[in-house]
Design a protein around this motif. Structure first.
Motif, PDB file in Angstrom:
ATOM      1  N   ASP A  24       0.907  -1.266  -0.097  1.00 39.97           N
ATOM      2  CA  ASP A  24      -0.240  -0.484  -0.189  1.00 39.97           C
ATOM      3  C   ASP A  24       1.227   1.064   0.161  1.00 39.97           C
ATOM      4  OD1 ASP A  24      -2.233  -0.914  -0.199  1.00 39.97           O
ATOM      5  OD2 ASP A  24      -2.517  -1.473   2.344  1.00 39.97           O
ATOM      6  N   LYS A  25       1.861   1.497   0.839  1.00 40.40           N
ATOM      7  CA  LYS A  25       3.008   1.848   1.146  1.00 40.40           C
ATOM      8  C   LYS A  25       3.924   2.327  -0.503  1.00 40.40           C
ATOM      9  CE  LYS A  25       6.654   4.505   3.731  1.00 40.40           C
ATOM     10  NZ  LYS A  25       7.363   4.714   4.957  1.00 40.40           N
ATOM     11  N   MET A  26       3.758   1.703  -1.384  1.00 44.01           N
ATOM     12  CA  MET A  26       4.675   1.564  -2.714  1.00 44.01           C
ATOM     13  C   MET A  26       3.305   2.590  -3.358  1.00 44.01           C
ATOM     14  SD  MET A  26       7.511  -1.319  -3.543  1.00 44.01           S
ATOM     15  CE  MET A  26       5.972  -2.522  -3.240  1.00 44.01           C
ATOM     16  N   ASN A  27       2.159   1.286  -3.830  1.00 45.49           N
ATOM     17  CA  ASN A  27       1.526   2.140  -4.306  1.00 45.49           C
ATOM     18  C   ASN A  27       0.993   3.438  -3.980  1.00 45.49           C
ATOM     19  OD1 ASN A  27       0.837  -0.598  -5.563  1.00 45.49           O
ATOM     20  ND2 ASN A  27      -0.370  -0.660  -4.574  1.00 45.49           N
ATOM     21  N   HIS A  28       0.952   4.147  -2.920  1.00 46.25           N
ATOM     22  CA  HIS A  28       0.575   5.812  -2.376  1.00 46.25           C
ATOM     23  C   HIS A  28       1.649   6.718  -3.105  1.00 46.25           C
ATOM     24  CE1 HIS A  28      -0.945   8.777  -0.432  1.00 46.25           C
ATOM     25  NE2 HIS A  28       0.818   8.990   0.016  1.00 46.25           N
ATOM     26  N   ILE A  29       2.792   6.203  -2.579  1.00 45.11           N
ATOM     27  CA  ILE A  29       3.914   6.868  -3.439  1.00 45.11           C
ATOM     28  C   ILE A  29       3.948   6.664  -4.449  1.00 45.11           C
ATOM     29  CG2 ILE A  29       6.499   6.773  -3.877  1.00 45.11           C
ATOM     30  CD1 ILE A  29       6.585   5.372  -0.242  1.00 45.11           C
ATOM     31  N   LYS A  30       4.170   5.330  -5.620  1.00 49.02           N
ATOM     32  CA  LYS A  30       3.200   5.980  -6.873  1.00 49.02           C
ATOM     33  C   LYS A  30       2.190   6.929  -7.621  1.00 49.02           C
ATOM     34  CE  LYS A  30       5.011   0.963  -8.467  1.00 49.02           C
ATOM     35  NZ  LYS A  30       3.872  -0.483  -8.226  1.00 49.02           N
ATOM     36  N   ARG A  31       1.021   6.693  -6.667  1.00 53.11           N
ATOM     37  CA  ARG A  31       0.218   7.948  -6.774  1.00 53.11           C
ATOM     38  C   ARG A  31       0.711   9.261  -6.896  1.00 53.11           C
ATOM     39  NH1 ARG A  31      -2.630   3.893  -4.807  1.00 53.11           N
ATOM     40  NH2 ARG A  31      -2.991   4.796  -2.686  1.00 53.11           N
ATOM     41  N   GLU A  32       1.106   9.261  -5.992  1.00 49.84           N
ATOM     42  CA  GLU A  32       1.475  11.135  -5.676  1.00 49.84           C
ATOM     43  C   GLU A  32       2.416  11.429  -6.869  1.00 49.84           C
ATOM     44  OE1 GLU A  32       3.551  10.096  -1.510  1.00 49.84           O
ATOM     45  OE2 GLU A  32       1.154  11.331  -0.659  1.00 49.84           O
ATOM     46  N   LEU A  33       3.965   9.955  -7.135  1.00 48.29           N
ATOM     47  CA  LEU A  33       4.559  10.064  -8.235  1.00 48.29           C
ATOM     48  C   LEU A  33       4.300  10.910  -9.426  1.00 48.29           C
ATOM     49  CD1 LEU A  33       7.460   9.458  -7.245  1.00 48.29           C
ATOM     50  CD2 LEU A  33       7.878   8.769  -9.032  1.00 48.29           C
ATOM     51  N   SER A  34       3.061   9.911  -9.938  1.00 49.63           N
ATOM     52  CA  SER A  34       2.214  10.554 -10.638  1.00 49.63           C
ATOM     53  C   SER A  34       1.914  11.393 -10.724  1.00 49.63           C
ATOM     54  CB  SER A  34       1.093   9.504 -11.644  1.00 49.63           C
ATOM     55  OG  SER A  34       0.032   9.087 -10.500  1.00 49.63           O
TER      56      SER A  34
END
Length: 149
Positions: free
Chosen positions: A79-89
């Protein structure tokens, strides 16, 4: 002849300031993107370490109670990796928007600079004409004075 003054100098300065402001904003967003990428790398390394430890634990045998904690940890890291990916996008999209704004601000500044260059050329041409006119008057005066003597 009076000194050259560009009548739109304030507008040109405002456009230069706006372009610099956009450029600074772009730099800040790029910095945030780099920070998020580093954060993602760290979390991804944690996840890989977790999987290695899990694999080692599985080989040695794991109790059923521990499996629930393992599942929670795994879900948390994913979940933390997915959250960071969303913020990055979101940041990448923001960077693209800012880059478009910067291109437009650059165009607007260049338009004003071209206008200023054209006015400078006109001013120099008028100045040359005035100088030629003054020289002509001096020559005419001197030749008239010579004939009168």
């Amino acid at each position: 002849m009076k000194k050259f003054a560009f009548r739109f100098e304030r507008i040109l300065q405002v456009r230069i300031d706006k372009e610099n402001e956009i450029r600074n904003t772009l730099g800040k967003v790029n910095k945030l993107i780099l920070e998020k990428e580093e954060e993602f790398k760290k979390v991804h390394l944690q996840y890989e370490d977790f999987l290695k430890q899990l694999n080692n634990s599985m080989k040695q045998g794991v109790r059923a109670g521990d499996m629930q904690a393992v599942a929670i940890n795994k879900t948390y890291l994913i979940d933390k990796m997915n959250h960071i990916k969303r913020e990055l996008s979101v940041l990448v999209e923001e960077r693209m928007r800012i880059q478009k704004d910067l291109i437009e601000a650059n165009k607007q500044r260049k338009i004003m600079e071209k206008l200023k260059e054209k006015e400078i050329e006109k001013y120099k041409a008028l100045e040359a004409m005035e100088e030629a006119k003054t020289i002509d008057q001096i020559v005419t005066y001197q030749s008239t004075k010579m004939k009168g003597e």
